[in-house]
Enzyme design. Structure first.
Site, short mmCIF file in Angstrom:
data_model
loop_
_atom_site.label_atom_id
_atom_site.label_comp_id
_atom_site.label_asym_id
_atom_site.label_seq_id
_atom_site.Cartn_x
_atom_site.Cartn_y
_atom_site.Cartn_z
N HIS A 71 8.30 7.42 9.64
CA HIS A 71 7.64 7.00 8.49
C HIS A 71 7.11 8.61 8.40
CE1 HIS A 71 5.16 5.29 5.38
NE2 HIS A 71 4.46 4.67 6.08
N ARG A 113 1.09 -1.26 0.04
CA ARG A 113 -0.03 0.07 0.06
C ARG A 113 1.07 1.12 -0.09
NH1 ARG A 113 -4.03 -0.24 4.36
NH2 ARG A 113 -3.79 -2.59 3.91
N THR A 114 1.82 1.28 0.74
CA THR A 114 2.77 2.55 0.74
C THR A 114 3.51 2.73 -0.75
OG1 THR A 114 3.15 2.33 3.04
CG2 THR A 114 4.72 3.71 1.99
N LYS A 138 25.66 -9.40 -1.69
CA LYS A 138 27.13 -9.70 -1.82
C LYS A 138 28.08 -8.62 -1.09
CE LYS A 138 27.01 -11.49 -6.78
NZ LYS A 138 26.96 -11.11 -8.14
N ARG A 173 11.93 2.43 1.31
CA ARG A 173 11.64 1.83 2.64
C ARG A 173 12.78 0.81 2.72
NH1 ARG A 173 6.07 -0.57 5.33
NH2 ARG A 173 5.78 1.88 5.40
#
Lengths: 338, 338, 338
Positions: free
Chosen positions: A135, A57-58, A86, A107
């Site tokens: 956030h 959703r974000t 890596k 995010r």
């Protein structure tokens, strides 16, 4: 703050005037978010939606907000990249990926990772959530929703009366919202939580230092009697020592239509950062509230789109060009309003 | 070669004139890649970014390059497709997917799979990496970077002096780069690797057949003393029989600012195909090189965008239409230059 | 039905006139699907491609169809979303996600989930497959393909003669196709399957109630002798009690060029919903049919693009605006026709 070219990493960057500026731009962009108009102001611009942790959703909200301004979106949805496995540094990842877009929404599961990435990025970065840390666009959409809901009731964020309910200890949403509330005047905050999950003392002190009135409680019904907003959050079972204790608190903090009618003032607004739990005995907000016009939870997510459009428009410095690139919507939008 | 409508599967397809044509188009497209201008020349065209193996940076680079020309991108990021698990042939996959886009950029874990796919595709296919085999756009961006870095130093790809360092046996990057260098004149190549990881004999012979001077070595410091370019690559631990041996070579091939200052000519360019390892004791290029203006590793990835734009423009035959669809950039691009 | 603003969840929604309307719009959009023209009629509109089960080809087909009309696509490719794992209801998911786009194409592993989602959605939803239940755009593209193939042969869907071969019990594709055939006149249907995998009785009854002639058989060769279309489907091993039995039926239902030549009328059309199995001893349609011009399986997937464009244009009510937003294609499209 000067928005053009800046990162948006934390609500701590914002003063009251900045928040009001974002909200004023969001108000101007609302017709575009709601499909009454459309604009191509960012045609040709590219958003890098770099989601190193899944969040449909974000991620979709940021992407749609950018599309609504006319821009394109390139994205990733998890640690699919062997390069990171890596052992590549965030510095290198940021130097490379920031060459591919005009702005990044990111995010990451690790607190602080977005800021570290942003320090090396060559384009502005918006924090879309970094672990337990921040956030900011969620906090802004919450406060924007509060402002809009109250405006329809002849009230305002100044002198707001709000109850925050649930897990106030671990919920980054309520922490960031409290920080933003410190920018406003004479707010009354009722904090309703199990004793294990109380709001961190530092945030309570910040609220009081801002001149706000803070009351703490572990009883829902008395706490929601005289507020404008009930802001409910999820309580996760694993926070408690026993299942019995978890069940006890869940039952005690569950809001339904009957409790609402008996205890809240008329038109008290109900909010929640979502997702809310839909499993029996785990609900914070019952389904019988779905027909209550004061349930604002989906207006919150709709407002998220508008607020994210505002952040993009400010950071990419196109606010004053939106209208000149506007046209009318030529397709079916009948059932869209929430 | 005739680019319009052709696949780009291997550097073996290219003659010197083709490489120079790609680079000339890249030069013309650079203002668009760097956001000094924008163009909508491919508005309405669709790129299918079919990545059957994850690779965030290559996938996003191809996608952004296509967006920068005005086109749309549809993509997949792994073997998510049950159809393939059910035993569908690459022929069928190619016939179907090639109906959905105007050009395809494809990565696949199996050597030869992209060529097999391309043989059945109804639209041009660009190889974005097929296992240990080929990754032609990487070789082209490397050579394009070499040309641009040297041009600023009054030198050219002809008469280039380059040291390639690290795993020269398994690295498809250096193999393809050597093939391209065979198209140019009088190059001096110093190949620096552990004896287990030497450049394949066939490639060394090709270089010599092209009239180039080749020296092999397993000592870094003497090898980088008189070159224009140090091209470093990753050495993977699992290539060695013992951890002790791996550690020995890693230490011996590690380049940092102190070694650079003591052993390299001024302005020697440092390149790497990325990712470079950031773990202690596993670094090929130390972080203290990050402030060295001759570290070209992020200019390489930026040039990747430009070179991929050039490939799309040539294959879709729109090179001469780019300018007529151009407009100015109307958003913030302040901090973008690398 | 009134298409503007409607969901498209099941072929049961459609009457004959609706099907003919969709096909007429698809015919009008074919030049855009085949790159003879392009249109920007949905510029600024957003498709939410919400695929909660992976399906590269269906997802990309919907996305490309929307791009071909000028719109943007935001998407998800699996249950990546922690919210759903946390127990969010489909109602909440639908309320939230439907705020981010103008129309949604959705796939979900659970039968009925798309309809439940659609009931809460604020924008039109197209079912892209919900478990064993429905996949209406697949049925429509199959019937559209039948109509186009037959038109070139001077025949039509009315009076069609079709053999359906393989797993008729579990294949949602053939079930939905039969439902659509009930809207037409005097069809002859030969149902060829192992006895364990016969067409459900209810569908056979529907066909007969529509006045169609139905014959059931478990022998391929006699059944395909006098039909216009052979519609082959996959038989999955796990449907049988023993491997020996599975092998028996697979061998019996396998169509290749030799059987085709000996048993079919000239120009009999071969169809398949794809993917077809390419493993030895598991093929339904042999590779030696690939050069047979009557093999329509890739025209089916191409037509899928056109039919999905038609559904979007009808549901978003832009059919009559397509041409006014049209321009010519300015890039290479040489090898594109199938």
């Amino acid at each position: 703050m000067e928005f053009a070219g800046s990162h948006m990493l934390s609500v701590d960057q914002l003063e009251r005037g900045d928040v009001e500026r974002i909200f004023a731009v969001a108000d101007r962009l609302e017709p575009y978010a709601r499909r009454r108009r459309r604009t191509r102001v960012l045609e040709g611009a590219i958003l890098g939606a770099m989601f190193f942790e899944p969040s449909t959703r974000t991620r979709v909200s940021f992407g749609s907000a950018f599309n609504l301004l006319g821009g394109e979106v390139r994205e990733t949805t998890g640690f699919e990249q062997s390069a990171i496995a890596k052992g590549e540094s965030l510095y290198d990842t940021a130097r490379v990926l920031s060459g591919y877009s005009d702005v990044i929404a990111m995010r990451h599961p690790t607190a602080g990772a977005v800021a570290e990435f942003a320090a090396a990025s060559r384009v502005p970065v918006i924090n879309g959530g970094d672990g337990s840390n921040e956030h900011p666009s969620q906090a802004l959409l919450d406060l924007y929703t509060i402002g809009r809901e109250l405006a329809g009731r002849g009230r305002s964020i100044d002198r707001l009366r709000i109850a925050m309910v649930g897990d106030l200890r671990y919920g980054r949403t309520v922490h960031s919202l409290c920080k933003l509330l410190c920018l406003f005047d004479r707010v009354q905050v009722v904090l309703v939580s199990p004793s294990e999950l109380r709001m961190p003392e530092a945030i309570v002190e910040d609220l009081r230092a801002a001149g706000h009135e803070v009351v703490e409680s572990d009883a829902l019904e008395a706490s929601i009697a005289h507020v404008d907003i009930v802001y409910s959050t999820r309580i996760q079972e694993e926070r408690f020592q026993s299942q019995a204790e978890a069940d006890l608190y869940r039952g005690r903090f569950r809001l339904n239509q009957s409790i609402y009618t008996r205890h809240c003032e008329p038109n008290t607004v109900i909010m929640h950062p979502l997702p809310r739990d839909s499993r029996d005995n785990a609900r914070e907000l019952d389904d019988d509230l779905n027909d209550n016009p004061n349930l604002a939870i989906f207006r919150q997510t709709d407002n998220g789109l508008t607020v994210r459009m505002a952040l993009f428009a400010l950071i990419l410095d196109v606010v004053d060009q939106v209208e000149e690139h506007a046209t009318t919507v030529n397709w079916y939008v009948g059932g869209r309003t929430s």
